[in-house]
Design a protein around this motif. Structure first.
Motif, short mmCIF file in Angstrom:
data_model
loop_
_atom_site.label_atom_id
_atom_site.label_comp_id
_atom_site.label_asym_id
_atom_site.label_seq_id
_atom_site.Cartn_x
_atom_site.Cartn_y
_atom_site.Cartn_z
N ASN A 29 -3.67 19.15 6.64
CA ASN A 29 -3.10 20.57 6.43
C ASN A 29 -3.06 20.79 4.79
O ASN A 29 -3.48 21.84 4.47
N ILE A 40 0.96 -1.01 0.06
CA ILE A 40 -0.04 0.04 0.07
C ILE A 40 1.01 1.30 0.04
O ILE A 40 0.66 1.97 -0.85
N TYR A 66 5.46 22.86 13.29
CA TYR A 66 4.14 23.03 12.70
C TYR A 66 3.01 22.53 13.75
O TYR A 66 2.29 23.26 14.05
N ALA A 80 -10.81 5.83 -8.44
CA ALA A 80 -10.78 5.09 -9.63
C ALA A 80 -10.18 5.82 -10.65
O ALA A 80 -10.27 5.35 -11.92
N GLY A 81 -9.40 6.78 -10.35
CA GLY A 81 -8.71 7.36 -11.51
C GLY A 81 -9.16 8.56 -12.27
O GLY A 81 -8.64 9.15 -13.43
N ARG A 82 -10.29 8.90 -11.89
CA ARG A 82 -11.03 10.05 -12.53
C ARG A 82 -10.87 11.43 -11.84
O ARG A 82 -10.52 11.35 -10.95
N ALA A 83 -10.38 12.32 -12.69
CA ALA A 83 -10.02 13.66 -12.40
C ALA A 83 -11.11 14.17 -11.43
O ALA A 83 -12.21 14.20 -11.77
N MET A 101 -0.42 16.15 8.10
CA MET A 101 0.25 17.19 7.24
C MET A 101 -0.87 17.03 5.80
O MET A 101 -1.08 17.86 5.18
N SER A 143 -10.01 -0.70 2.06
CA SER A 143 -10.67 -1.71 2.09
C SER A 143 -11.94 -1.95 2.94
O SER A 143 -13.17 -2.42 2.79
N ALA A 183 -0.98 9.20 2.59
CA ALA A 183 0.00 8.94 3.86
C ALA A 183 -0.04 10.64 4.21
O ALA A 183 -0.17 11.43 3.57
N PRO A 211 -3.78 3.07 5.81
CA PRO A 211 -3.80 2.42 4.79
C PRO A 211 -4.59 1.17 4.67
O PRO A 211 -5.07 1.02 3.44
N VAL A 226 -6.82 12.91 -8.42
CA VAL A 226 -7.82 11.99 -9.07
C VAL A 226 -8.52 11.29 -7.80
O VAL A 226 -7.90 11.23 -6.95
N TYR A 280 -6.73 6.50 0.29
CA TYR A 280 -5.98 6.74 1.10
C TYR A 280 -4.84 7.58 0.83
O TYR A 280 -4.17 7.48 -0.26
N ASN A 328 -3.43 3.69 -14.10
CA ASN A 328 -4.70 3.72 -14.68
C ASN A 328 -4.69 4.31 -16.17
O ASN A 328 -4.19 5.66 -16.29
#
Lengths: 229, 295
Positions: free
Chosen positions: B143, A51, A122, B158-161, B140, B106, B136, B102, B155, B134, A74
């Motif tokens: 923010n 991940i 921060y 599903a990868g759509r803008a 931050m 699911s 990381a 992470p 995106v 998700y 994609n």
């Protein structure tokens, strides 16, 4: 049985077997529990690594350096603009790996210092505002100031007064710079009572949480696995 | 002679092998799960502001649901996530899912499968709901969302803008969301959303938390935290409020309410264990006070 049904049955069987293997620890430590424990640690570490690679390293480093790489995950996704600035965090990240070689381990302190310094700098401001100043005003205002201004009945504000008293007394309990005598001793004693009530409530909540997990597993065993519910 | 027998019995109870207690607890829970008793619920003071806010939002106002937990917290947090998602969609409010964990994607997939696909099949992906996924960074990341959502999520999952998604058409930064709800299994989670999202922007922030973490968040209520669904009981109360407020939803699955019967039995049993476990000490103490038994 269809492929999907077989897959689901296998998934449920493995889940049930691992659940029972972990539960066996309640009787005593045993190899079955150890196997389940090691599988859990191994699978978790592998999952986090995969991940982390595809959701952090790939989009934040690879795609920003080579926008065409976006199409790997994609094919229809729009291509982002190239951002060479990510070379800086990439280098800092690579320097972290110097920790693996004892002679170069000291270099890993630079990126660590950068990450810790940035985060602390921060977070300090936000924690000071939200966790300190806002908490103080939220404790005092509804119970004392608003009551004085509005002339509302003290009984109606009892819970807020209780919060103020509890806060002051609990702080008194953790005051170690003066000898606990007289009024401070009484406040500290009351503070201890408030702390005990708080810990009791937390313990009750903890029991609720743990029982929920147990009920969740039992429902899985009785329902998904055995089909009794 | 009888006194001595009583004392021995109490001492035995105090030193009973804990495995008998585990067995008794499991048997009691299995029986209760099979019987499935229904218990009445009354929505609590901490939960109602969240429920009321969702009720009062105008249709089309977008809600951000941050699914900040993994499988370890699923039995406690998923029922409330299902209930809040169901409530928002029943009110015609687009929901946008994301996660600071992470394992979140699911868990989001579970919610989509159980509520959206089954109960709201007419809901359109990208318009009535969207999944950002998700990222990381924890605080931050929050923010960065305060500055611009598209900078962190150009995106969706599903990868759509995201500029093409109707659900996010009016969203530039975090402050444009009508409500942020974090279902929090730990850190990063609800606390980070309050400190780094809600406080700086003023966007109403509410949450759901595990029973063990709930007392920590109550300190922020009501000024910094709009509402809190606390543990399985909170989720059960939310299901009750939703069932009463939206009879058109019919008899939707209520996993939290189903779990409250076993909860009650387990708590009662644990209280009895505590009482019997300490009975020997109390009896000895009383006898010493009276001056009868010096043992």
């Amino acid at each position: 049985m269809s492929d999907a049904g077989l897959h689901h049955s296998l998934e449920v069987f493995i889940g049930a077997a691992l659940t029972l293997m972990v539960f066996s620890f309640l009787y005593r430590d045993n190899p079955l529990y150890k196997i389940a424990e090691h599988i859990f640690v191994g699978v978790s570490a592998a999952y986090w690594m995969v991940i982390g690679f595809w959701t952090t390293f790939w989009p934040n480093v690879v795609v920003k350096l080579l926008p065409a790489a976006q199409r790997v995950t994609n094919p229809d996704a729009p291509l982002p603009e190239q951002d060479p600035a990510v070379i800086v965090p990439l280098i800092l990240g690579l320097l972290m790996l110097c920790r693996l070689w004892p002679r170069l381990a000291w270099i890993s302190r630079w990126p660590t210092a950068f990450a810790v310094g940035t985060t602390v700098g921060y977070s300090l401001v936000r924690y000071l505002r939200s966790d300190f100043l806002n908490q103080i005003s939220a404790t005092i205002e509804p119970g004392l100031l608003a009551t004085a201004d509005s002339g509302a009945l003290w009984s109606a504000r009892f819970d807020h007064i209780l919060i103020v008293v509890g806060t002051v007394c609990a702080v008194a309990y953790f005051t170690f710079s003066r000898a606990r005598r007289g009024g401070l001793a009484i406040l500290a004693r009351i503070g201890l009572v408030f702390l005990m009530i708080t810990f009791g409530a937390s313990f009750g909540s903890t029991v609720m949480g743990r029982v929920t997990l147990l009920v969740g597993r039992l429902r899985f065993l009785l329902g998904d696995w055995l089909g009794l519910i | 002679m009888k006194d001595r027998t009583d004392t021995r019995l109490l001492a035995r109870l105090a030193h009973l092998d804990r495995r008998w207690l585990y067995l008794l607890l499991v048997v009691a829970l299995v029986v209760t799960i099979l019987i499935e008793p229904e218990l009445p619920e009354q929505p609590s003071l901490f939960l109602l502001p969240l429920y009321d806010r969702i009720e009062q939002l105008p249709p089309g106002a977008t809600i951000l649901l941050s699914v900040d937990y993994g499988p370890g917290s699923e039995p406690e947090l998923e029922p409330m996530a299902l209930a809040v998602t169901r409530h928002a969609l029943a009110r015609g409010l687009p929901v946008v899912f994301m996660s600071l964990w992470p394992e979140g994607p699911s868990q989001i997939a579970h919610i989509v499968e159980q509520v959206i696909r089954i109960e709201f099949p007419e809901a359109v992906a990208g318009q009535d709901w969207a999944v950002l996924g998700y990222k990381a960074g924890g605080e931050m990341l929050i923010n960065a969302l305060v500055q611009e959502v598209a900078a962190m999520y150009p995106v969706d999952a599903a990868g759509r803008a995201i500029s093409d998604l109707a659900a996010l058409a009016s969203i530039h930064s975090l402050a444009d969301f009508a409500l942020v709800v974090s279902f929090s299994g730990g850190t990063p989670g609800l606390k980070e959303w309050i400190l780094f999202g809600g406080d700086p922007t003023g966007v109403p922030t509410a949450g759901g938390a595990k029973g063990v973490g709930s007392p920590e968040y109550l300190a922020y209520f009501p000024r910094q935290l709009l509402g809190l669904v606390a543990g399985l009981k909170g989720a059960s109360e939310y299901e009750e409020a939703l069932a009463n407020g939206h009879p058109e939803l019919g008899s939707f699955p209520r996993p939290a309410a189903a779990g409250m019967g076993p909860q009650t039995v387990a708590h009662t049993l644990i209280l009895l264990f505590l009482v019997f476990g300490n009975l020997d000490i109390v009896v000895r103490w009383c006898r010493r006070r009276i001056g009868g038994d010096q043992s």
